[in-house]
Design a protein around this motif. Structure first.
Motif, PDB file in Angstrom:
ATOM      1  N   PHE A  16       0.841  -1.197   0.000  1.00 40.89           N
ATOM      2  CA  PHE A  16       0.000   0.000   0.000  1.00 40.89           C
ATOM      3  C   PHE A  16       0.876   1.247   0.000  1.00 40.89           C
ATOM      4  CE2 PHE A  16      -1.957   3.486   2.337  1.00 40.89           C
ATOM      5  CZ  PHE A  16      -3.129   3.669   1.610  1.00 40.89           C
ATOM      6  N   VAL A  17       0.568   2.172  -0.890  1.00 38.44           N
ATOM      7  CA  VAL A  17       1.257   3.465  -0.905  1.00 38.44           C
ATOM      8  C   VAL A  17       0.192   4.548  -0.779  1.00 38.44           C
ATOM      9  CG1 VAL A  17       2.712   5.045  -2.207  1.00 38.44           C
ATOM     10  CG2 VAL A  17       3.121   2.584  -2.340  1.00 38.44           C
ATOM     11  N   ALA A  18       0.269   5.317   0.274  1.00 38.12           N
ATOM     12  CA  ALA A  18      -0.706   6.386   0.500  1.00 38.12           C
ATOM     13  C   ALA A  18      -0.504   7.514  -0.513  1.00 38.12           C
ATOM     14  CB  ALA A  18      -0.539   6.941   1.915  1.00 38.12           C
ATOM     15  N   PRO A  19      -1.582   8.208  -0.859  1.00 38.60           N
ATOM     16  CA  PRO A  19      -1.415   9.387  -1.712  1.00 38.60           C
ATOM     17  C   PRO A  19      -0.607  10.463  -0.974  1.00 38.60           C
ATOM     18  CG  PRO A  19      -3.742   9.024  -1.154  1.00 38.60           C
ATOM     19  CD  PRO A  19      -2.944   7.954  -0.486  1.00 38.60           C
ATOM     20  N   VAL A  20      -0.130  11.415  -1.720  1.00 38.39           N
ATOM     21  CA  VAL A  20       0.680  12.480  -1.122  1.00 38.39           C
ATOM     22  C   VAL A  20      -0.108  13.177  -0.003  1.00 38.39           C
ATOM     23  CG1 VAL A  20       0.023  14.201  -2.854  1.00 38.39           C
ATOM     24  CG2 VAL A  20       2.145  14.473  -1.590  1.00 38.39           C
ATOM     25  N   HIS A  21       0.540  13.391   1.113  1.00 42.24           N
ATOM     26  CA  HIS A  21      -0.077  14.082   2.243  1.00 42.24           C
ATOM     27  C   HIS A  21       0.660  15.376   2.576  1.00 42.24           C
ATOM     28  CE1 HIS A  21       3.067  11.534   3.933  1.00 42.24           C
ATOM     29  NE2 HIS A  21       3.151  12.414   4.914  1.00 42.24           N
ATOM     30  N   ALA A  22       1.867  15.538   2.030  1.00 42.09           N
ATOM     31  CA  ALA A  22       2.639  16.758   2.261  1.00 42.09           C
ATOM     32  C   ALA A  22       3.636  16.937   1.122  1.00 42.09           C
ATOM     33  CB  ALA A  22       3.382  16.680   3.595  1.00 42.09           C
ATOM     34  N   VAL A  23       3.898  18.185   0.793  1.00 47.51           N
ATOM     35  CA  VAL A  23       4.912  18.493  -0.212  1.00 47.51           C
ATOM     36  C   VAL A  23       5.868  19.529   0.358  1.00 47.51           C
ATOM     37  CG1 VAL A  23       3.479  17.977  -2.230  1.00 47.51           C
ATOM     38  CG2 VAL A  23       3.533  20.310  -1.333  1.00 47.51           C
ATOM     39  N   ASN A  24       7.094  19.477  -0.116  1.00 48.94           N
ATOM     40  CA  ASN A  24       8.101  20.479   0.227  1.00 48.94           C
ATOM     41  C   ASN A  24       8.269  21.413  -0.958  1.00 48.94           C
ATOM     42  OD1 ASN A  24       8.696  19.335   2.736  1.00 48.94           O
ATOM     43  ND2 ASN A  24      10.161  17.936   1.840  1.00 48.94           N
ATOM     44  N   VAL A  25       8.447  22.684  -0.658  1.00 51.34           N
ATOM     45  CA  VAL A  25       8.757  23.675  -1.677  1.00 51.34           C
ATOM     46  C   VAL A  25      10.155  24.185  -1.361  1.00 51.34           C
ATOM     47  CG1 VAL A  25       8.091  25.839  -2.773  1.00 51.34           C
ATOM     48  CG2 VAL A  25       6.323  24.317  -1.846  1.00 51.34           C
ATOM     49  N   PHE A  26      11.046  23.982  -2.284  1.00 51.71           N
ATOM     50  CA  PHE A  26      12.465  24.281  -2.127  1.00 51.71           C
ATOM     51  C   PHE A  26      12.758  25.505  -2.990  1.00 51.71           C
ATOM     52  CE2 PHE A  26      16.843  23.530  -3.488  1.00 51.71           C
ATOM     53  CZ  PHE A  26      17.466  23.140  -2.322  1.00 51.71           C
ATOM     54  N   VAL A  27      13.130  26.647  -2.380  1.00 50.22           N
ATOM     55  CA  VAL A  27      13.390  27.884  -3.106  1.00 50.22           C
ATOM     56  C   VAL A  27      14.809  28.357  -2.778  1.00 50.22           C
ATOM     57  CG1 VAL A  27      12.637  30.254  -3.540  1.00 50.22           C
ATOM     58  CG2 VAL A  27      10.947  28.509  -2.926  1.00 50.22           C
ATOM     59  N   PRO A  28      15.754  28.182  -3.697  1.00 46.26           N
ATOM     60  CA  PRO A  28      17.111  28.665  -3.424  1.00 46.26           C
ATOM     61  C   PRO A  28      17.154  30.202  -3.477  1.00 46.26           C
ATOM     62  CG  PRO A  28      16.964  27.777  -5.646  1.00 46.26           C
ATOM     63  CD  PRO A  28      15.637  27.520  -4.991  1.00 46.26           C
TER      64      PRO A  28
END
Length: 136
Positions: A16-28
Motif C-alpha cells: 500500500f502506498v498512500a497518496p501524497v499528504h505533504a509536499v516540500n517547496v524548495f526555493v534557493p
C-alpha cells in the motif's frame, strides 16, 4: 540520504502506498550549481524508498521553486565554494497531518521568545528618522 518523513501504509502492508499528504517547496536564494552544493533527489523514491534509479541534481536559479513529495529521498551535496547556500524550505500538508518528525516541541524548546512587533506609529517614526536623519 533521507526523506523528511516515513511512508504511511495501511496496517503495515508494504504494497500500500498512500497518496501524497505533504509536499516540500524548495526555493534557493542564490543560484545552485555543482560548486555550491545543490540538492540531489531520487525520482520515484516517494513510492519506494529503495528505488534503484539514477538520481537527479538540478541546478536551480535563485527564486525558482522545486516542489517535491515530502517522502522523496534527497540529500544536500557539499558546498565546495566560499559563499553560503541559503534557501527557503516550506512544507505544505493536508489538514489532518502534522510534521512531528522535523518540528516537534522537544527539538525546538530552547528557541528565544519572539520579539515584540512594533506598532504602526513606531515603525513610521523609525522610518522617518532613517529618511530624514533624525530631523523633527
Amino acid at each position: 540520504w533521507h526523506s523528511d518523513g516515513p511512508h504511511m501504509n495501511a496496517g503495515g502492508d508494504p504494497r500500500f502506498v498512500a497518496p501524497v499528504h505533504a509536499v516540500n517547496v524548495f526555493v534557493p536564494l542564490v543560484n545552485l550549481t555543482a560548486a555550491n552544493g545543490p540538492t540531489e533527489y531520487v525520482p520515484g523514491s516517494h513510492l519506494d524508498f529503495d528505488a534503484k534509479v539514477p538520481s537527479k541534481t538540478p541546478s536551480l536559479k535563485a527564486g525558482s521553486a522545486l516542489i517535491f513529495d515530502y517522502r522523496l529521498k534527497h540529500r544536500g551535496l557539499g558546498n565546495s565554494g566560499t559563499e553560503e547556500r541559503p534557501l527557503l524550505y516550506i512544507t505544505y500538508a493536508k489538514p489532518f497531518w502534522l510534521d512531528v518528525y522535523n518540528f516537534d516541541r522537544k527539538r525546538y524548546k530552547n528557541l528565544p521568545a519572539v520579539a515584540k512587533q512594533a506598532s504602526r506609529a513606531e515603525r513610521t517614526e523609525k522610518r522617518q528618522r532613517t529618511i530624514f536623519g533624525g530631523l523633527p
